[in-house]
Design an enzyme around this catalytic site. Structure first.
Site, PDB file in Angstrom:
ATOM      1  N   TYR A 442       0.799  -1.234   0.000  1.00  0.00           N
ATOM      2  CA  TYR A 442       0.000   0.000   0.000  1.00  0.00           C
ATOM      3  C   TYR A 442       0.827   1.278   0.000  1.00  0.00           C
ATOM      4  O   TYR A 442       2.039   1.244   0.102  1.00  0.00           O
ATOM      5  CB  TYR A 442      -1.052  -0.022   1.106  1.00  0.00           C
ATOM      6  CG  TYR A 442      -0.640  -0.055   2.553  1.00  0.00           C
ATOM      7  CD1 TYR A 442      -1.609  -0.238   3.528  1.00  0.00           C
ATOM      8  CD2 TYR A 442       0.672   0.094   2.974  1.00  0.00           C
ATOM      9  CE1 TYR A 442      -1.293  -0.265   4.872  1.00  0.00           C
ATOM     10  CE2 TYR A 442       0.994   0.068   4.298  1.00  0.00           C
ATOM     11  CZ  TYR A 442       0.015  -0.108   5.257  1.00  0.00           C
ATOM     12  OH  TYR A 442       0.357  -0.134   6.584  1.00  0.00           O
ATOM     13  N   GLU A 443       0.128   2.384  -0.188  1.00  0.00           N
ATOM     14  CA  GLU A 443       0.727   3.713  -0.434  1.00  0.00           C
ATOM     15  C   GLU A 443       1.594   3.704  -1.690  1.00  0.00           C
ATOM     16  O   GLU A 443       2.616   4.383  -1.763  1.00  0.00           O
ATOM     17  CB  GLU A 443       1.540   4.197   0.779  1.00  0.00           C
ATOM     18  CG  GLU A 443       0.831   4.145   2.097  1.00  0.00           C
ATOM     19  CD  GLU A 443      -0.585   4.699   2.047  1.00  0.00           C
ATOM     20  OE1 GLU A 443      -0.888   5.526   1.172  1.00  0.00           O
ATOM     21  OE2 GLU A 443      -1.398   4.281   2.875  1.00  0.00           O
ATOM     22  N   GLY A 444       1.167   2.952  -2.684  1.00  0.00           N
ATOM     23  CA  GLY A 444       1.949   2.789  -3.906  1.00  0.00           C
ATOM     24  C   GLY A 444       2.836   1.576  -3.755  1.00  0.00           C
ATOM     25  O   GLY A 444       3.720   1.553  -2.895  1.00  0.00           O
TER      26      GLY A 444
END
Length: 598
Positions: A442-444
């Site tokens: 997550y978060e890219g």
């Protein structure tokens, strides 16, 4: 049952002896009065909170998970989570590094960094509830209107309310240009939002009276793609003019994700049905405002894996010293026992030292980044502010991807030390592995971080910022190049620093001819860059340790630091040679595979 001891000695070593943080901070009028005693005292109390309040809830929170009431859409967090949060608020911890104008304590980011590392070691799932509030605070502090700041920042700073960021939708993850949530302007200047968001960490819970959602959505006349995205603040409960809570807003939890790990955190599916929100920043410029929060989150995710690497290492080390299995190949070491403790075996030590090297290198890098953030925001010299911002931008994808990849390697290695017991829940090791696994996603995803580093942060400015980091390496080489004791630490970093220029130029030239070459090389490239940064900090840590030993300091801490540095450069750093070779192999072997992937 696992245990956890806050690594205060190593934090103090990095802050005071390697980075000389108090001297750096004294150059900032905002932090001119900060001293080592204050830093140490705050971290000691923070360590107590993490180890005594949140750590005991980690396994039970994982077992119990969160529960959604389908009728009311309310979520109940695991037993003890709400009480722990109340103690967190009572202790003033949410306000640690926030602006005093909104009730914050105004302390340096380095304190928040180390405190959150300890919280992540103790209980990542719990820590995500207050952790996301910092990103919401930063985004509103940077881009909110005066009214929004007045309404939301004091409550976020005090911890009375928490925050989230709502980006992902069922049909789009990283590609935010595809999002469909709509925002309809109203006569009173507000907007009504309709749509669906998924994977929203801490999206619904019972720990605070209100939740401040930052939501990406499209205005009716918005351009297609990412240039048509706006940012809105959408509270769970609408806020009246006097600051009190009004009616329930039209944003509610439609379901909880059933996940591999972080079970104690409510990862929510949020439904917006005419939810009232207000615009943050300019119309169609929402990504610029949201990136403040996203970059804070990316640094925070790296910190999550740093915390898990540390706690996994501590428990694996204790187990290895106690567990008896076989004899050392060179003969019995514990002759009074029926077998030797497994720590005598070379490969067990390799696994332990891998986690130790990645934890201590990651800590140095993460603390360095927080010092850069303080200088970016508060240094009186505009040039220093600008250069600090450039360096943070360069290092952010490395912190996110390199530290989380290393966390995956380390937590798995530490679970392996336990053998079959590592696979059993009661020891806690398999939870560290499961909890860490989301951090790479997550978060890219880490591939996205790699593309950001190579494509935007390095090739995008012809390697200018990378060259500035290279100057730091060159300066260290100049300082210690003739010191024979430092050769084993300096020479590998100096060699890789020289190689990086040629390596980057070669990848850039290929990418000019075929942009897919960036995608083929980026992941390997980021890992090489990560080792360059780690190698630099490990050389600096070895430099300090050698100086202390030469001065007659007999503290075994410094000898341990040198031994870990030697292991890092001998066993982990050399993977850069393989990575550069694979990155140079080109994209053809990946794309010319129609039959293989038919």
């Amino acid at each position: 049952m696992p245990t956890y001891t806050p690594p205060l000695r190593d934090m103090q070593f990095v802050i005071h002896e390697v980075l000389n943080a108090t001297d750096e901070l004294k150059a900032l009028p905002k932090h001119a009065d900060i001293d080592a005693d204050t830093i140490n005292a705050v971290l000691e109390e923070g360590g107590k909170f993490a180890s005594e309040v949140t750590f005991p809830l980690n396994i039970t929170g994982d077992t119990e998970g969160c529960k959604l009431d389908a009728k009311t859409h309310e979520v109940k967090t695991p037993t003890g989570f709400k009480d722990a949060y109340a103690k967190y608020v009572e202790g003033g911890w949410p306000a640690l590094s926030c602006d005093p104008e909104y009730g914050g304590q105004g302390l340096p980011f380095v304190l928040n960094q180390c405190f959150y590392e300890m919280l992540n070691s103790a209980n990542q799932a719990w820590t995500m509830y207050p952790g996301l509030s910092h990103g919401a605070y930063e985004a509103l502090h940077a881009h909110g209107t005066d009214e929004q700041k007045k309404t939301y920042l004091p409550k976020l700073v005090s911890g009375e309310w928490t925050g989230t960021m709502c980006l992902t939708e069922p049909h789009c993850g990283t590609d935010l240009g595809l999002l469909r949530t709509k925002a309809e302007p109203q006569a009173d200047g507000t907007y009504k939002l309709t749509g669906n968001k998924i994977f929203i960490s801490a999206g619904e819970h019972d720990m605070t009276a209100n939740i401040v959602h930052l939501v990406l959505a499209r205005l009716p006349d918005a351009p297609q793609g990412s240039k048509g995205i706006s940012l809105f603040v959408v509270p769970k409960y609408n806020v009246k003019a006097d600051g009190s809570l009004g009616e329930r807003n039209g944003i509610y939890c439609g379901g909880l994700e059933h996940k591999m790990g972080i079970h104690g955190n409510a990862t929510a599916q949020l439904v917006l049905e005419g939810a009232v929100g207000s615009l943050v920043g300019e119309p169609n410029k929402g990504l610029a405002a949201m990136f403040v929060m996203m970059n804070a989150a990316r640094l925070g995710v790296g910190n999550q894996s740093l915390g898990l690497t540390e706690v996994a290492y501590q428990n694996a080390l204790a187990y290895a010293k106690d567990r008896l299995q076989m004899r050392a190949l060179s003969g019995p070491k514990a002759k009074d026992k029926p077998a030797d403790p497994i720590i005598v075996h070379p490969d067990v030590r390799k696994m332990l030292l891998t986690a130790k090297a990645y934890a201590e290198g990651g800590r140095a890098m993460a603390i360095y980044c927080t010092l850069l953030l303080d200088k970016e925001l508060y240094h009186p010299d505009e040039k220093v502010r600008k250069e600090s911002a450039e360096m943070v931008a360069l290092l952010t994808p490395i912190v996110k991807a390199f530290l989380t990849d290393n966390g995956h390697i380390s937590t798995n290695a530490c679970m392996q030390v336990f053998g079959g017991h590592g696979f059993i829940k009661e020891w806690g090791m398999e939870q560290f592995v499961r909890d860490n696994r989301i951090n790479m996603i997550y978060e890219g995803t880490n591939t996205i971080q790699s593309l950001d580093l190579l494509g935007r942060k390095i090739l995008g400015n012809q390697g200018a910022t990378l060259k500035k980091f290279g100057k730091l390496v060159a300066q260290l080489v100049e300082e210690e190049g003739v010191n024979e004791q430092m050769a084993e630490f300096i020479n590998p970093v100096a060699y890789l620093g020289d190689q990086m220029t040629k390596f980057t130029t070669e990848i850039g030239f290929k990418a000019f001819q075929n942009p897919d070459e960036v995608g083929g090389a980026a992941v390997d490239y980021l890992r090489v860059a990560g080792h360059l940064v780690f190698g630099y900090f490990w050389a600096r840590m070895a430099q300090v340790a050698l100086r202390e030993i030469a001065a007659g300091n007999t503290d075994p801490f410094y000898k341990a630091k040198l031994q870990t540095a030697r292991f890092y450069f001998a066993r982990l750093f050399p993977e850069t040679a393989t990575l550069m070779r694979t990155a140079r192999s080109g994209v053809k072997v990946l794309l010319d595979t129609e039959e293989a992937l038919a």
